[in-house]
Design a protein around this motif. Structure first.
Motif, PDB file in Angstrom:
ATOM      1  N   ASP A   1       0.789  -1.304   0.223  1.00 46.76           N
ATOM      2  CA  ASP A   1       0.000  -0.022  -0.217  1.00 46.76           C
ATOM      3  C   ASP A   1       0.942   1.183  -0.373  1.00 46.76           C
ATOM      4  OD1 ASP A   1      -2.008  -1.470  -0.081  1.00 46.76           O
ATOM      5  OD2 ASP A   1      -3.038  -1.206   1.970  1.00 46.76           O
ATOM      6  N   ALA A   2       2.196   0.488   1.006  1.00 50.17           N
ATOM      7  CA  ALA A   2       2.905   2.689   0.242  1.00 50.17           C
ATOM      8  C   ALA A   2       3.407   2.798  -0.850  1.00 50.17           C
ATOM      9  CB  ALA A   2       4.547   1.991   1.477  1.00 50.17           C
ATOM     10  N   LEU A   3       3.750   2.153  -1.756  1.00 53.15           N
ATOM     11  CA  LEU A   3       3.406   1.719  -2.850  1.00 53.15           C
ATOM     12  C   LEU A   3       2.642   2.807  -4.243  1.00 53.15           C
ATOM     13  CD1 LEU A   3       5.983  -1.253  -3.591  1.00 53.15           C
ATOM     14  CD2 LEU A   3       7.105   0.883  -4.197  1.00 53.15           C
ATOM     15  N   LEU A   4       1.364   1.929  -3.216  1.00 55.53           N
ATOM     16  CA  LEU A   4       0.664   2.752  -4.342  1.00 55.53           C
ATOM     17  C   LEU A   4       0.450   4.131  -3.614  1.00 55.53           C
ATOM     18  CD1 LEU A   4      -1.953   1.961  -6.051  1.00 55.53           C
ATOM     19  CD2 LEU A   4      -3.298   0.963  -4.334  1.00 55.53           C
ATOM     20  N   LEU A   5       0.142   4.062  -2.500  1.00 54.39           N
ATOM     21  CA  LEU A   5      -0.081   5.232  -2.226  1.00 54.39           C
ATOM     22  C   LEU A   5       0.982   6.103  -2.355  1.00 54.39           C
ATOM     23  CD1 LEU A   5      -0.179   4.854   1.760  1.00 54.39           C
ATOM     24  CD2 LEU A   5      -2.591   5.857   0.032  1.00 54.39           C
ATOM     25  N   ALA A   6       2.052   6.439  -2.753  1.00 61.73           N
ATOM     26  CA  ALA A   6       3.344   6.947  -2.771  1.00 61.73           C
ATOM     27  C   ALA A   6       3.025   7.497  -4.440  1.00 61.73           C
ATOM     28  CB  ALA A   6       4.812   6.399  -2.821  1.00 61.73           C
ATOM     29  N   LEU A   7       2.806   6.431  -5.138  1.00 66.89           N
ATOM     30  CA  LEU A   7       2.134   6.405  -6.805  1.00 66.89           C
ATOM     31  C   LEU A   7       0.691   7.475  -7.324  1.00 66.89           C
ATOM     32  CD1 LEU A   7       2.675   2.640  -7.955  1.00 66.89           C
ATOM     33  CD2 LEU A   7       3.977   4.584  -8.776  1.00 66.89           C
ATOM     34  N   LEU A   8       0.586   7.134  -6.457  1.00 66.59           N
ATOM     35  CA  LEU A   8      -0.984   7.744  -6.303  1.00 66.59           C
ATOM     36  C   LEU A   8      -0.712   9.637  -5.824  1.00 66.59           C
ATOM     37  CD1 LEU A   8      -3.650   5.869  -4.998  1.00 66.59           C
ATOM     38  CD2 LEU A   8      -3.335   6.004  -7.705  1.00 66.59           C
ATOM     39  N   ALA A   9       0.252   9.426  -5.048  1.00 61.89           N
ATOM     40  CA  ALA A   9       0.070  11.309  -4.183  1.00 61.89           C
ATOM     41  C   ALA A   9       1.569  11.816  -5.386  1.00 61.89           C
ATOM     42  CB  ALA A   9       1.114  10.785  -2.544  1.00 61.89           C
ATOM     43  N   LEU A  10       2.102  10.710  -5.950  1.00 59.08           N
ATOM     44  CA  LEU A  10       2.801  12.081  -7.184  1.00 59.08           C
ATOM     45  C   LEU A  10       2.103  11.947  -8.574  1.00 59.08           C
ATOM     46  CD1 LEU A  10       5.848  11.169  -5.464  1.00 59.08           C
ATOM     47  CD2 LEU A  10       5.238  12.704  -5.451  1.00 59.08           C
ATOM     48  N   ASP A  11       0.464  11.579  -8.694  1.00 58.10           N
ATOM     49  CA  ASP A  11       0.584  11.477 -10.213  1.00 58.10           C
ATOM     50  C   ASP A  11       0.430  10.547 -10.859  1.00 58.10           C
ATOM     51  OD1 ASP A  11      -1.554  14.314  -9.720  1.00 58.10           O
ATOM     52  OD2 ASP A  11      -0.281  15.849 -10.088  1.00 58.10           O
ATOM     53  N   VAL A  12       0.887   9.076 -10.433  1.00 52.37           N
ATOM     54  CA  VAL A  12       0.899   8.569 -11.765  1.00 52.37           C
ATOM     55  C   VAL A  12      -0.338   7.985 -11.705  1.00 52.37           C
ATOM     56  CG1 VAL A  12       1.537   6.257 -11.653  1.00 52.37           C
ATOM     57  CG2 VAL A  12       3.137   7.925 -11.077  1.00 52.37           C
ATOM     58  N   ARG A  13      -0.796   8.055 -12.957  1.00 55.15           N
ATOM     59  CA  ARG A  13      -2.550   7.618 -13.398  1.00 55.15           C
ATOM     60  C   ARG A  13      -2.107   6.908 -14.735  1.00 55.15           C
ATOM     61  NH1 ARG A  13      -2.703   9.770  -9.358  1.00 55.15           N
ATOM     62  NH2 ARG A  13      -4.509  10.996  -8.212  1.00 55.15           N
ATOM     63  N   GLU A  14      -3.534   6.693 -14.922  1.00 55.74           N
ATOM     64  CA  GLU A  14      -3.720   5.759 -15.875  1.00 55.74           C
ATOM     65  C   GLU A  14      -3.230   6.308 -16.982  1.00 55.74           C
ATOM     66  OE1 GLU A  14      -7.034   3.937 -15.883  1.00 55.74           O
ATOM     67  OE2 GLU A  14      -6.505   2.643 -17.572  1.00 55.74           O
ATOM     68  N   GLY A  15      -2.283   5.126 -17.724  1.00 59.56           N
ATOM     69  CA  GLY A  15      -1.566   5.747 -19.307  1.00 59.56           C
ATOM     70  C   GLY A  15       0.031   5.659 -18.902  1.00 59.56           C
ATOM     71  N   SER A  16       0.590   6.422 -16.845  1.00 58.51           N
ATOM     72  CA  SER A  16       1.820   7.030 -17.309  1.00 58.51           C
ATOM     73  C   SER A  16       2.385   5.296 -17.078  1.00 58.51           C
ATOM     74  CB  SER A  16       2.204   7.383 -15.677  1.00 58.51           C
ATOM     75  OG  SER A  16       0.939   8.178 -15.473  1.00 58.51           O
ATOM     76  N   GLU A  17       3.670   5.806 -17.472  1.00 58.75           N
ATOM     77  CA  GLU A  17       4.330   4.558 -17.478  1.00 58.75           C
ATOM     78  C   GLU A  17       5.612   5.230 -16.009  1.00 58.75           C
ATOM     79  OE1 GLU A  17       7.120   4.875 -21.346  1.00 58.75           O
ATOM     80  OE2 GLU A  17       5.442   4.109 -22.667  1.00 58.75           O
ATOM     81  N   VAL A  18       6.159   3.643 -15.921  1.00 60.47           N
ATOM     82  CA  VAL A  18       6.710   3.825 -14.277  1.00 60.47           C
ATOM     83  C   VAL A  18       7.899   2.594 -14.198  1.00 60.47           C
ATOM     84  CG1 VAL A  18       7.285   3.201 -12.141  1.00 60.47           C
ATOM     85  CG2 VAL A  18       4.917   4.380 -13.342  1.00 60.47           C
ATOM     86  N   VAL A  19       9.008   2.920 -14.826  1.00 56.64           N
ATOM     87  CA  VAL A  19      10.115   2.601 -14.730  1.00 56.64           C
ATOM     88  C   VAL A  19      11.124   2.003 -13.699  1.00 56.64           C
ATOM     89  CG1 VAL A  19      12.767   2.561 -15.640  1.00 56.64           C
ATOM     90  CG2 VAL A  19      10.867   3.918 -16.802  1.00 56.64           C
ATOM     91  N   THR A  20      10.616   0.938 -13.732  1.00 54.95           N
ATOM     92  CA  THR A  20      11.630   0.120 -12.405  1.00 54.95           C
ATOM     93  C   THR A  20      12.207  -1.575 -12.358  1.00 54.95           C
ATOM     94  OG1 THR A  20      11.236  -1.045 -10.174  1.00 54.95           O
ATOM     95  CG2 THR A  20       9.564  -1.451 -11.794  1.00 54.95           C
ATOM     96  N   THR A  21      12.570  -1.910 -12.025  1.00 56.17           N
ATOM     97  CA  THR A  21      13.550  -3.194 -12.037  1.00 56.17           C
ATOM     98  C   THR A  21      13.356  -4.490 -12.117  1.00 56.17           C
ATOM     99  OG1 THR A  21      14.937  -4.986 -10.766  1.00 56.17           O
ATOM    100  CG2 THR A  21      14.247  -3.242  -9.444  1.00 56.17           C
ATOM    101  N   PRO A  22      13.180  -5.356 -13.285  1.00 54.26           N
ATOM    102  CA  PRO A  22      11.612  -6.399 -12.869  1.00 54.26           C
ATOM    103  C   PRO A  22      12.672  -7.244 -11.415  1.00 54.26           C
ATOM    104  CG  PRO A  22      13.695  -6.753 -14.390  1.00 54.26           C
ATOM    105  CD  PRO A  22      14.180  -5.591 -14.043  1.00 54.26           C
TER     106      PRO A  22
END
Ligand code: PLP
Length: 373
Positions: free
Chosen positions: A62-83
């Protein structure tokens, strides 16, 4: 001899009375939701992580989801991370409506390879999530530079790295735009159930996080945006407050045991076993896990050998996220991230917890030596 991968019972025995008293205190107060312990824990963890604000929530996921939403990551955004991480890192991106874009790891440290960042960022990239895997901070300098230049937010997945520092003495979770922590019971600071936290140095982000965790409303029954319910439970806050004063000593004990493993493995002359690498020798690795790399062809046989001889072991993580069935629609295929795939086939964790004895460690290394002789 039996050497478990992790033994939580010893830690619990030492704190049992104090923990019981803290839980009874919460029960007597009847303040189960956002009680005094939550407020106090948030202040203590802001101090501990050296971030300006700390906002508790239901889990590291949830911390990750909250941080993403609080920083305006939304539908259509891309988020780069490690697999090469726990599922939640990328799962949260999809939950936020965005698309995970994977970048391979740097093979020495298993952390996201920042040199690949510039070429992967597009106009739709909204954030990058470095993961401080196994308790070691990813190299953030290059990443922060590229991210700032391209208007991309940095969310640190510090779930495994509370109290870790980089060579400059910066604290995990306090460097990027937000830091996400998990207090899953097996973590260095573990709750008696689910709990998590987001840190940030930005007041507006902190306010938004506080709103999002209560359905997006700062005032009861008034909703500025759609959030969800993810508060940090008062019982968990009370448990974490009992444990937090011990965290540095526990992490130091892990660091000492890591140094012992590395020395014993070096002395055993096991050329086939690569001990945990460092981003920088000057950094504070908190050794959530002590992970070694061995020849791919023998890894699974070694897992069986260790288990057969009473040594706890596990692979973190056996299937890189780009090859998970649920992400098939992202269009990745085997071979896309060779270093992550190689790490998934060649690594395994050895027993690691603060109470691990020298005798147990000698037995673990002796068991490894027998396998390779
Ligand atoms: C790297 C990483 N990210 C995220 C999480 C998710 O945390 P939680 O299990 O508290 O939801 C974890 C831990 O489980 C983790 O190790």
């Amino acid at each position: 001899m039996q050497v478990p991968l992790l033994d939580l019972k010893q830690q619990h025995a030492a704190l049992r009375d104090e923990l019981s008293a803290a839980l009874v205190r919460v029960l007597d107060s009847q303040q189960f939701i956002m009680g005094e312990d939550v407020r106090l824990l948030e202040a203590e963890l802001a101090r501990y992580t050296r971030a300006r604000y700390a906002v508790g929530c239901g889990s590291g996921s949830d911390a990750l989801l909250l941080a993403l939403l609080a920083l305006d990551v939304r539908e259509g955004s891309e988020v780069v991370t490690t697999p090469f991480t726990f599922f939640a890192t990328a799962g949260a991106v999809v939950r936020a409506g965005a698309r995970p874009v994977f970048v391979d790891i740097e093979p020495r440290t298993y952390n996201l390879d920042a040199s690949k960042l510039d070429e992967i960022i597009t106009g739709r990239t909204r954030a990058v999530i470095p993961v401080h895997l196994y308790g070691q901070m990813a190299e953030l300098d290059g990443m922060l530079g590229v991210a700032r230049d391209r208007g991309v937010r940095v969310i640190e997945d510090a779930a495994q790295a509370i109290g870790a520092e980089d060579a400059e003495g910066r604290s995990a979770g306090a460097v990027g735009d937000a830091g996400c922590f998990s207090f899953y019971p097996t973590k260095n600071l573990g709750a008696a159930g689910e709990a998590g936290l987001v840190t940030t140095n930005d007041e507006e982000t902190a306010e938004r996080l506080r709103r999002l965790r209560v359905h997006g409303g700062a005032t009861e029954y008034h909703h500025d945006e759609v959030g969800f319910n993810s508060r940090l439970d008062t019982f968990q806050a009370a448990v974490l407050r009992v444990k937090l004063p011990h965290l540095d000593a526990w992490s130091d004990a892990r660091r000492e045991r890591a140094a012992v493993y590395t020395r014993l493995l070096d002395e055993a002359g096991l050329a086939d076993v690569v001990t945990p690498p460092f981003v920088s020798e000057g950094a504070r690795h908190i050794f959530h896990q002590y992970v070694v790399r061995v020849p791919e062809a023998r890894r699974d046989a070694l897992l069986e050998h260790l288990k057969a001889h009473g040594v706890g072991t596990k692979v973190y993580y056996p299937v890189p996220l780009h090859l998970q069935p649920c992400f098939a629609d992202l269009g990745y295929k085997e071979g896309d991230f060779p270093e992550s795939e190689r790490a998934a086939r060649s690594t395994l964790a050895l027993p690691m917890f603060p109470e691990l004895t020298g005798e147990q460690q000698e037995y673990v290394v002796e068991t490894l030596r027998h396998f390779f002789l």
